[in-house]
Design an enzyme around this catalytic site. Structure first.
Site, PDB file in Angstrom:
ATOM      1  N   ASP A 138      19.692  42.135  29.004  1.00 21.15           N
ATOM      2  CA  ASP A 138      19.711  41.316  30.305  1.00 21.15           C
ATOM      3  C   ASP A 138      18.900  41.708  31.253  1.00 21.15           C
ATOM      4  OD1 ASP A 138      20.958  39.871  32.520  1.00 21.15           O
ATOM      5  OD2 ASP A 138      22.990  40.312  31.939  1.00 21.15           O
ATOM      6  N   GLU A 151      26.823  50.663  37.143  1.00 20.48           N
ATOM      7  CA  GLU A 151      27.118  49.111  36.652  1.00 20.48           C
ATOM      8  C   GLU A 151      28.505  48.941  36.294  1.00 20.48           C
ATOM      9  OE1 GLU A 151      27.857  46.317  35.035  1.00 20.48           O
ATOM     10  OE2 GLU A 151      26.579  46.480  33.284  1.00 20.48           O
ATOM     11  N   GLU A 204      37.982  44.380  34.165  1.00 17.67           N
ATOM     12  CA  GLU A 204      37.833  45.866  33.675  1.00 17.67           C
ATOM     13  C   GLU A 204      38.325  46.732  34.671  1.00 17.67           C
ATOM     14  OE1 GLU A 204      35.175  45.546  29.775  1.00 17.67           O
ATOM     15  OE2 GLU A 204      34.265  46.162  31.527  1.00 17.67           O
ATOM     16  N   HIS A 222      24.452  38.329  30.912  1.00 13.10           N
ATOM     17  CA  HIS A 222      25.613  38.288  30.056  1.00 13.10           C
ATOM     18  C   HIS A 222      26.926  38.283  30.409  1.00 13.10           C
ATOM     19  CE1 HIS A 222      25.955  42.360  31.784  1.00 13.10           C
ATOM     20  NE2 HIS A 222      27.111  42.669  31.081  1.00 13.10           N
TER      21      HIS A 222
END
Length: 534
Positions: A239, A332, A341, A482
Site C-alpha cells: 500500500d 501504524e 481493532e 488497503h
C-alpha cells in the site's frame, strides 16, 4: 475476540449464578466417538493402498515402496529433501503438491537452493490428487523410518530399533493426549463464552486502563495471530499511500528524529523502525506480540541496523521497556473506519506511560468523515437481492445482512453529497474514553436520487513540529488504500433532492463482548440503524 469470563471468578453480582450448568454427558459421548474413530481407522487400515509415483505413472503398493522406487528409479530421495530443507508438515505437503502439479523433472529437485523454495506459495497446500497417501504421511515418521531402515539387521540392533520405534510411538501418543486435553479445555471455555453471549452477560471490567489493555493474552490471541502471517504485511507494505507517507514524513523531517529515542508500537516487519533509524534516531525500540517479530529481527540484521533497533516480543501493556522515557512514538495503528481493532488504545497506553515531556505521537492528527452514497445496483446486489431468490422470499435474511458494515472501494461517481468531518482526534491529547463518541452530522446532497448507503473513511496527518507536513486520505476521491472505505448500507433507500441536507447523529462505541470490534449507530430521525465492524 469476545471476552471469556469464568463464572467461578465472578464476585456475586448474580450473572454467574444464573448461568446454566453444562451437560455432564460429554465425556461419554467423547468415549463413544473415540471408539467409533478407532473402528473406522481399523477399517481404513485394512483397505489396500495404491500410491502413484511422483515422477511417472507407476502405481506402488505403499508409501515406503514409493519412496524406494523414487530413489532407485528416479535418483531422488524424498527423506533427504525433507532433511535438507528442514521441511515441517506444511512444507512437506507443499513439496508433494508442487511436484505433482508442475510435473517437474526429478533431477531438478537435487539442485535446489536453500531458499527460496519453489513451493512456498499457499496454492501448493491444495491437494493435486484426491486422498493422496503421500499427503497423509507424517514427514517426521518418514525420517524416523528411514533412519531405522539404514540400521544393520542383526538381532541385537533389530531389537534396539524396535525399542526406538516403541519409544517414538509412546512420545507421539503422549503428545496426542496432551493436545486432546488442551482441545477439551478450549471447548469448555467456548461453551462458557457461548452461555455468556446468550445471556448477554456484562463482561466489562473495572479500572481505567481500558478494555483492550485488560484483555488476557489468551483472550487477545486471535487478534495477534492474524498478524503473524506474512500476507497481511505484504498487503500493507504494498500500500504505497500508507507506506510512502510514513517514509516521507520521517525522511523529510530528519530534525524531528535526530538523536531521539523512538518507540514503534506494533512494529510488524519493522519497516517504520528502519525508516526512523535511517532518519537519524539514536535508538529505536520496536514492540510486537505477533510471530512476525521473528522475521523483523532477521530483517533488521540483514540491513545492519541491529545496533540501533531493539525488538521486543510482547504486548506493550505487558512488557517493560529498557528505557524510562521515549521522545517519539510511531505506530501504524489505524483500522477500518479508523478505530476498528482498537490498536489506538495500546498507543495511548504507551503514550501515558513512556512519552517524555515535549515528545509526540505520530501520526498526531486524524479525522473521520462521512458522505452519502447513491448506488442502486450495489443495493440491489446486496440487499434487495433477498426479496426474490429464485422465486423464494428470503427477506428475513436482511436482518443479518444489513447490520454488517461492508469494507470495499466506493466508486466516486456514486457519491451524492459533500463529505463532512464527524470527529477529529489529536493523538497527543485524546483520552481513552473519547474514542467512543456521538456526533451530529449534516450532509449536503448534490444529486437528486436515492440514498442507498452512508460511507465512512479517515484522513491522517503528520503535523506537529514538522517543517514538511505529510498527510494521506483513505477517501473514495483519491488513490485507494488497503483500508478501502466502510459502507453502511440502508435497508430501505431514502429519496433525496439536490440542495437539501441529510441530518442525523452517529454513535461509535466498542462492542463490550469484543473490545477490538466496533458498533456504529446512525439515527436518521425516522430510523435508527446499528452496524457492526468485526
Amino acid at each position: 475476540m469476545a471476552e471469556y469470563t469464568d463464572p467461578r471468578e465472578c464476585d456475586g453480582d448474580g450473572v454467574a449464578d444464573e448461568m446454566p450448568e453444562l451437560s455432564d454427558g460429554d465425556d461419554e459421548d467423547i468415549d463413544n466417538d473415540e471408539a467409533q474413530w478407532m473402528e473406522e481407522e481399523d477399517e481404513e487400515d485394512s483397505q489396500p493402498v495404491t500410491v502413484t509415483c511422483l515422477f511417472c505413472d507407476r502405481l506402488l503398493s505403499s508409501v515406503p515402496a514409493t519412496l524406494q522406487h523414487c530413489t532407485a528409479e528416479h535418483q531422488v530421495n524424498l527423506v533427504d529433501l525433507i532433511r535438507k530443507h528442514n521441511l515441517d508438515d506444511y512444507g512437506y505437503i507443499k513439496m508433494i503438491n508442487y511436484i505433482r502439479s508442475t510435473k517437474c523433472v526429478a533431477s531438478c529437485l537435487t539442485v535446489l537452493p536453500d531458499a527460496p523454495l519453489p513451493w512456498e506459495g499457499e496454492d501448493y497446500l491444495r491437494p493435486v490428487l484426491q486422498d493422496d497417501p503421500l499427503l497423509q504421511t507424517d514427514p517426521e515418521e518418514l525420517c524416523e523410518g528411514s533412519s531405522l531402515s539404514m540400521c544393520p539387521s542383526s538381532g541385537t540392533e533389530s531389537h534396539d530399533a524396535l525399542q526406538q520405534r516403541a519409544r517414538a510411538a509412546e512420545e507421539r501418543a503422549r503428545n496426542s493426549e496432551e493436545a486432546l486435553a488442551r482441545a477439551m479445555d478450549d471447548l469448555h471455555k467456548l461453551k462458557l463464552l457461548a452461555q455468556g453471549l446468550v445471556l448477554n452477560a456484562e463482561t466489562g471490567r473495572s479500572g481505567n486502563t481500558g478494555a483492550v489493555a485488560e484483555l488476557r493474552e489468551d483472550e487477545d490471541e486471535a487478534y495477534f495471530s492474524s498478524y503473524g502471517h506474512y500476507s497481511i504485511h505484504e498487503e500493507m507494505l504494498k500500500d504505497k499511500v500508507r507506506t510512502e507517507s510514513y517514509r516521507d514524513f520521517m525522511y523529510r523531517n530528519p530534525e524531528v528524529f535526530r538523536d531521539k529515542v523512538v518507540l514503534d508500537v506494533g512494529c510488524g516487519t519493522g519497516i517504520l523502525s528502519m525508516f526512523a533509524a535511517r532518519a537519524g534516531a539514536k535508538k529505536v525500540i520496536a514492540v510486537d506480540q505477533s510471530e512476525i517479530i521473528y522475521q523483523a529481527m532477521d530483517i533488521v540484521r540483514s540491513n545492519q541496523l541491529e545496533d540501533k533497533i531493539t525488538l521486543i516480543k510482547g504486548r506493550i501493556e505487558d512488557i517493560k521497556l529498557p528505557v524510562e522515557k521515549v521522545d517519539i512514538i510511531i505506530s501504524e495503528w489505524m483500522g477500518y473506519f479508523l478505530l476498528f481493532e482498537s490498536m489506538l488504545d495500546s498507543v495511548l497506553y504507551a503514550r501515558d506511560l513512556y512519552l517524555a515531556d515535549g515528545g509526540s505521537v505520530y501520526p498526531d492528527l486524524c479525522n473521520i468523515s462521512l458522505a452519502v452514497v447513491g448506488d442502486t445496483q450495489k443495493h440491489q446486489d446486496h440487499i434487495a437481492f433477498w426479496d426474490d431468490v429464485y422465486g423464494f422470499n428470503m427477506a428475513c435474511m436482511k436482518k443479518a445482512v444489513v447490520p454488517e458494515a461492508m469494507v470495499e472501494v466506493v466508486k466516486t461517481e456514486t457519491l451524492i453529497s459533500e463529505p463532512t468531518v464527524i470527529q477529529t482526534i489529536d493523538c497527543n491529547r485524546v483520552c481513552l474514553s473519547e474514542l467512543e463518541f456521538a456526533s451530529d452530522f449534516c450532509l449536503k446532497i448534490t444529486n437528486t436520487t436515492d440514498c442507498t448507503a452512508i460511507v465512512g473513511y479517515f484522513d491522517i496527518f503528520f503535523d506537529k513540529g514538522c517543517s514538511n507536513k505529510v498527510m494521506f486520505s483513505t477517501g473514495p476521491q483519491v488513490t485507494k488504500t488497503h483500508w478501502k472505505q466502510t459502507v453502511f448500507l440502508l435497508e430501505r433507500p431514502v429519496s433525496v433532492q439536490a440542495g437539501e441536507e441529510l441530518r442525523g447523529k452517529i454513535i461509535v462505541r466498542k462492542n463490550k463482548k469484543d473490545p477490538r470490534s466496533l458498533l456504529v449507530t446512525f439515527d436518521l430521525g425516522d430510523r435508527k440503524l446499528t452496524y457492526s465492524l468485526q
